[in-house]
Design a protein around this motif. Structure first.
Motif, PDB file in Angstrom:
ATOM      1  N   ALA A 304       0.832  -1.215   0.000  1.00 39.64           N
ATOM      2  CA  ALA A 304       0.000   0.000   0.000  1.00 39.64           C
ATOM      3  C   ALA A 304       0.860   1.255   0.000  1.00 39.64           C
ATOM      4  CB  ALA A 304      -0.921  -0.010   1.217  1.00 39.64           C
ATOM      5  N   ARG A 305       1.981   1.212   0.745  1.00 31.74           N
ATOM      6  CA  ARG A 305       2.861   2.380   0.814  1.00 31.74           C
ATOM      7  C   ARG A 305       3.604   2.623  -0.499  1.00 31.74           C
ATOM      8  NH1 ARG A 305       5.192   0.844   4.994  1.00 31.74           N
ATOM      9  NH2 ARG A 305       7.162   0.092   4.150  1.00 31.74           N
ATOM     10  N   SER A 306       3.843   1.561  -1.266  1.00 32.03           N
ATOM     11  CA  SER A 306       4.625   1.683  -2.503  1.00 32.03           C
ATOM     12  C   SER A 306       3.774   2.028  -3.712  1.00 32.03           C
ATOM     13  CB  SER A 306       5.362   0.363  -2.780  1.00 32.03           C
ATOM     14  OG  SER A 306       4.440  -0.689  -3.023  1.00 32.03           O
ATOM     15  N   GLU A 307       2.441   1.976  -3.574  1.00 30.82           N
ATOM     16  CA  GLU A 307       1.594   2.277  -4.717  1.00 30.82           C
ATOM     17  C   GLU A 307       1.703   3.739  -5.105  1.00 30.82           C
ATOM     18  OE1 GLU A 307      -2.338   1.090  -3.754  1.00 30.82           O
ATOM     19  OE2 GLU A 307      -2.068  -0.939  -4.540  1.00 30.82           O
ATOM     20  N   PRO A 308       1.735   4.049  -6.441  1.00 33.00           N
ATOM     21  CA  PRO A 308       1.797   5.447  -6.890  1.00 33.00           C
ATOM     22  C   PRO A 308       0.586   6.264  -6.480  1.00 33.00           C
ATOM     23  CG  PRO A 308       2.361   3.931  -8.677  1.00 33.00           C
ATOM     24  CD  PRO A 308       1.831   3.091  -7.545  1.00 33.00           C
ATOM     25  N   THR A 309      -0.547   5.613  -6.243  1.00 34.67           N
ATOM     26  CA  THR A 309      -1.759   6.345  -5.872  1.00 34.67           C
ATOM     27  C   THR A 309      -1.787   6.739  -4.410  1.00 34.67           C
ATOM     28  OG1 THR A 309      -2.862   4.213  -5.525  1.00 34.67           O
ATOM     29  CG2 THR A 309      -3.119   5.243  -7.679  1.00 34.67           C
ATOM     30  N   VAL A 317      15.576  11.038  -1.166  1.00 38.77           N
ATOM     31  CA  VAL A 317      16.846  11.421  -0.570  1.00 38.77           C
ATOM     32  C   VAL A 317      17.972  10.885  -1.439  1.00 38.77           C
ATOM     33  CG1 VAL A 317      15.933  11.477   1.786  1.00 38.77           C
ATOM     34  CG2 VAL A 317      16.876   9.353   0.882  1.00 38.77           C
ATOM     35  N   LYS A 318      19.156  11.251  -1.089  1.00 37.65           N
ATOM     36  CA  LYS A 318      20.342  10.750  -1.773  1.00 37.65           C
ATOM     37  C   LYS A 318      20.617   9.320  -1.275  1.00 37.65           C
ATOM     38  CE  LYS A 318      25.289  11.777  -2.020  1.00 37.65           C
ATOM     39  NZ  LYS A 318      26.330  12.743  -1.606  1.00 37.65           N
ATOM     40  N   VAL A 319      20.528   8.359  -2.189  1.00 37.15           N
ATOM     41  CA  VAL A 319      20.701   6.950  -1.838  1.00 37.15           C
ATOM     42  C   VAL A 319      21.893   6.394  -2.610  1.00 37.15           C
ATOM     43  CG1 VAL A 319      19.640   4.664  -1.789  1.00 37.15           C
ATOM     44  CG2 VAL A 319      18.231   6.699  -1.415  1.00 37.15           C
ATOM     45  N   ASP A 320      22.780   5.701  -1.882  1.00 42.21           N
ATOM     46  CA  ASP A 320      23.928   5.034  -2.509  1.00 42.21           C
ATOM     47  C   ASP A 320      23.549   3.565  -2.695  1.00 42.21           C
ATOM     48  OD1 ASP A 320      26.299   4.003  -3.367  1.00 42.21           O
ATOM     49  OD2 ASP A 320      27.503   4.740  -1.679  1.00 42.21           O
ATOM     50  N   LYS A 323      26.295   0.912  -1.638  1.00 41.37           N
ATOM     51  CA  LYS A 323      26.362   0.686  -0.195  1.00 41.37           C
ATOM     52  C   LYS A 323      25.151  -0.098   0.291  1.00 41.37           C
ATOM     53  CE  LYS A 323      26.647   3.210   4.184  1.00 41.37           C
ATOM     54  NZ  LYS A 323      26.679   4.558   4.819  1.00 41.37           N
ATOM     55  N   LEU A 324      23.946   0.248  -0.242  1.00 42.79           N
ATOM     56  CA  LEU A 324      22.719  -0.427   0.166  1.00 42.79           C
ATOM     57  C   LEU A 324      22.762  -1.905  -0.200  1.00 42.79           C
ATOM     58  CD1 LEU A 324      19.842  -0.231   1.289  1.00 42.79           C
ATOM     59  CD2 LEU A 324      19.063   0.351  -1.017  1.00 42.79           C
ATOM     60  N   ILE A 325      23.241  -2.242  -1.398  1.00 38.24           N
ATOM     61  CA  ILE A 325      23.310  -3.642  -1.836  1.00 38.24           C
ATOM     62  C   ILE A 325      24.284  -4.429  -0.961  1.00 38.24           C
ATOM     63  CG2 ILE A 325      23.997  -5.151  -3.730  1.00 38.24           C
ATOM     64  CD1 ILE A 325      21.306  -3.807  -4.122  1.00 38.24           C
ATOM     65  N   ARG A 326      25.416  -3.845  -0.676  1.00 41.77           N
ATOM     66  CA  ARG A 326      26.414  -4.553   0.157  1.00 41.77           C
ATOM     67  C   ARG A 326      25.867  -4.796   1.567  1.00 41.77           C
ATOM     68  NH1 ARG A 326      30.082  -1.092  -2.711  1.00 41.77           N
ATOM     69  NH2 ARG A 326      29.977   0.443  -1.019  1.00 41.77           N
ATOM     70  N   GLY A 356      15.895   8.692  -4.429  1.00 37.26           N
ATOM     71  CA  GLY A 356      14.872   7.692  -4.163  1.00 37.26           C
ATOM     72  C   GLY A 356      14.489   7.667  -2.704  1.00 37.26           C
ATOM     73  N   ASN A 357      13.528   6.804  -2.418  1.00 38.56           N
ATOM     74  CA  ASN A 357      13.084   6.587  -1.051  1.00 38.56           C
ATOM     75  C   ASN A 357      13.874   5.410  -0.496  1.00 38.56           C
ATOM     76  OD1 ASN A 357      11.244   5.198   1.057  1.00 38.56           O
ATOM     77  ND2 ASN A 357      10.331   7.226   0.804  1.00 38.56           N
ATOM     78  N   SER A 358      14.707   5.663   0.473  1.00 35.74           N
ATOM     79  CA  SER A 358      15.618   4.633   0.977  1.00 35.74           C
ATOM     80  C   SER A 358      14.865   3.446   1.569  1.00 35.74           C
ATOM     81  CB  SER A 358      16.576   5.229   2.012  1.00 35.74           C
ATOM     82  OG  SER A 358      15.842   5.801   3.088  1.00 35.74           O
ATOM     83  N   ALA A 359      13.757   3.703   2.267  1.00 40.59           N
ATOM     84  CA  ALA A 359      13.003   2.615   2.892  1.00 40.59           C
ATOM     85  C   ALA A 359      12.389   1.699   1.840  1.00 40.59           C
ATOM     86  CB  ALA A 359      11.922   3.188   3.807  1.00 40.59           C
ATOM     87  N   LEU A 360      11.815   2.296   0.787  1.00 38.44           N
ATOM     88  CA  LEU A 360      11.210   1.484  -0.260  1.00 38.44           C
ATOM     89  C   LEU A 360      12.251   0.722  -1.064  1.00 38.44           C
ATOM     90  CD1 LEU A 360       8.364   3.823  -1.627  1.00 38.44           C
ATOM     91  CD2 LEU A 360       8.180   1.917  -0.021  1.00 38.44           C
ATOM     92  N   LEU A 361      13.378   1.369  -1.369  1.00 34.87           N
ATOM     93  CA  LEU A 361      14.429   0.664  -2.104  1.00 34.87           C
ATOM     94  C   LEU A 361      14.986  -0.499  -1.283  1.00 34.87           C
ATOM     95  CD1 LEU A 361      16.328   3.685  -3.716  1.00 34.87           C
ATOM     96  CD2 LEU A 361      14.931   1.982  -4.891  1.00 34.87           C
ATOM     97  N   ARG A 362      15.138  -0.305   0.005  1.00 32.09           N
ATOM     98  CA  ARG A 362      15.591  -1.408   0.879  1.00 32.09           C
ATOM     99  C   ARG A 362      14.577  -2.558   0.829  1.00 32.09           C
ATOM    100  NH1 ARG A 362      18.777  -2.486   5.388  1.00 32.09           N
ATOM    101  NH2 ARG A 362      19.826  -0.481   5.102  1.00 32.09           N
ATOM    102  N   GLU A 363      13.285  -2.223   0.889  1.00 36.48           N
ATOM    103  CA  GLU A 363      12.251  -3.254   0.835  1.00 36.48           C
ATOM    104  C   GLU A 363      12.293  -3.999  -0.492  1.00 36.48           C
ATOM    105  OE1 GLU A 363       9.359  -5.427   2.668  1.00 36.48           O
ATOM    106  OE2 GLU A 363      10.373  -3.682   3.542  1.00 36.48           O
TER     107      GLU A 363
END
Length: 470
Positions: A304-309, A317-320, A323-326, A356-363
């Protein structure tokens, strides 16, 4: 401070009627000028005729000049009285033959021998008069002795003003009537032009709030047709969003019903157990059901949080990515080892900055790694790669498991769809979440076959200029 409402009808009337009023005033001024010009012309011609008529009555009587007939007889007593006519006949210089001595001083005579006449507005006894000054050549002046006959005729301005008013009324009244008729037609035309807006308003007021079908407005003008199309696009999008939400709620209710029902059954059985071993087994099952329910709820909230609507704006924010993948790979290694799998990271990039949104990219990447760990057999290997291809970063999660048949790949991203429907460990939302998050970051996700066997999940994210988070 909010601005007050304004009427489109009043604005159109104002901007259409103001030029008409300006034209009417301009026309009235021009009409007055025309009326004055022709009234002056008529008065001047009348004065010139009167002055010539008087001049023709002058005769030479034994060395002095006199009128052969009185002016009263020449012009008529009634005419002189009604027109308030004053006159003076004299020679140049200064010998009065007949008439009024109190007329204004005339201009000097002409230098040639031709007749000369001039006009002016004067006051006599506080009353306005139109004065004509006529220099009439005497017969001897024609022979070169330089004598002139001066005739001055002054007529009251009442008739002149009356004629001006008559001409003004004749021209201004039809013009005013025309303006009134034009204003009525303008108002009628505006009302007719705005009638489709009233129809659209009535159509919207009569419509049921649950009715999201496109609007059908007959004979709509081009501008209103564009508005109707925009409203129909909005209604269609809203209808799709509502349908999506209804489908999501129905699917979520269906998916939650099973683990909750199982949880209820296990607790009822646990309450009937009399041995510690049986109670422990039932509690383990309750724990497993509760864990699956929590996982499903968390996945639903993430989806629900990731939906465009989603009405909440996505904070960027600035996301690396490197670093996130590692970090995510390192965090998942203990779980992979517990499942008997080899998990590694292959990233030649030391840094990969995107917005990007760091929380969503992590998910997104957590779901990819967890799906690989969950659905491939023990002894398999998983590799997470990060590379740059042109203006995009490419993240691939590759495993050497059994893979996914080609006919099932298009359905992998559907909500609550699982390759193995008998597998109760998953809820079928992981890849749907991956797709939603990737698309919200203007990226794509695809499924490829690994060689000699296995699956590659390929996520492409555009390299965007880094902006500070607001």
């Amino acid at each position: 401070m909010s601005r007050g409402k304004f009427s489109l009808r009043r604005q159109l009337l104002t901007w259409l009627l103001i030029p008409q009023v300006i034209l009417w005033v301009t026309g009235a001024v021009l009409s007055y000028g025309v009326a004055t010009h022709y009234a002056d012309r008529v008065a001047n011609e009348s004065l010139a005729q009167t002055g010539r008529a008087i001049a023709r009555q002058v005769r030479d009587a034994g060395g002095h000049l006199e009128l052969s007939a009185p002016v009263v007889e020449t012009l008529g007593a009634d005419r002189i009285s009604e027109a308030k006519l004053f006159y003076a006949v004299s020679t140049v210089p200064g010998e009065l033959i007949a008439g009024n001595r109190n007329l204004p001083e005339p201009p000097p005579p002409p230098v040639d021998t031709q007749e000369s006449i001039s006009y002016s507005d004067v006051e006599i006894g506080g009353v306005a008069f139109r004065l004509a000054t006529l220099y009439y050549p005497l017969p001897k002046a024609a022979n070169g002795d330089g004598r002139w006959l001066l005739v001055q005729v002054a007529k009251g301005m009442e008739r002149h003003e009356q004629l001006t008013r008559e001409i003004l009324l004749v021209t201004a009244l039809p013009l005013a009537a025309l303006i009134v008729v034009m204003s009525w037609f303008v108002q009628w035309g505006i009302g007719r032009g705005l009638k489709p807006l009233t129809g659209l308003k009535s159509l919207m007021e009569k419509r049921d709030p649950q009715d999201l079908a496109p609007l059908q407005l007959a004979d709509a003008p081009e501008e209103l047709d564009a508005l109707t199309q925009a409203l129909n696009h909005l209604l269609t999008t809203t209808n799709e969003n509502v349908a999506r939400q209804r489908r999501f709620i129905a699917d979520a209710a269906h998916q939650l019903r099973t683990p909750l029902a199982g949880l209820k059954s296990q607790t009822e059985l646990a309450m009937r157990e009399t041995t510690p071993e049986g109670l422990r087994d039932r509690l383990n099952m309750v724990h497993a059901s509760a864990t699956r329910s929590i996982h499903l709820v968390n996945q639903l909230l993430t989806l629900a949080r990731s939906e465009p609507t989603n009405q909440t704006s996505m904070t960027q924010v600035k996301v690396d990515l490197a670093k996130l993948i590692r970090e995510l790979t390192a965090e998942s290694v203990p779980r992979a080892l517990a499942a008997g799998m080899d998990l590694g990271c292959d990233s030649p990039l030391l840094e990969a900055q995107i917005n990007g949104n760091s929380a969503l990219l992590r998910e997104l990447f957590v779901n990819l790694v967890e799906n690989a760990i969950k659905y491939i057999p023990r002894g398999s290997s998983i590799t997470v790669r990060l590379n740059q291809e042109g203006d995009r970063y490419v993240v691939e999660v590759e495993d050497d498991g059994p893979g996914i048949p080609d006919e099932q790949k298009p359905r992998i991203f559907e909500r609550f769809y699982r390759v193995n429907q008998n597998d109760g460990n998953g809820c079928g939302l992981g890849m749907a979440i991956v797709k939603e998050i990737a698309e919200r970051h203007h990226g794509t996700v695809a499924l490829l076959d690994a060689q000699p066997h296995g699956l590659i999940v390929r996520v492409e994210l555009p390299i965007t200029p880094v902006e500070a988070a607001s």
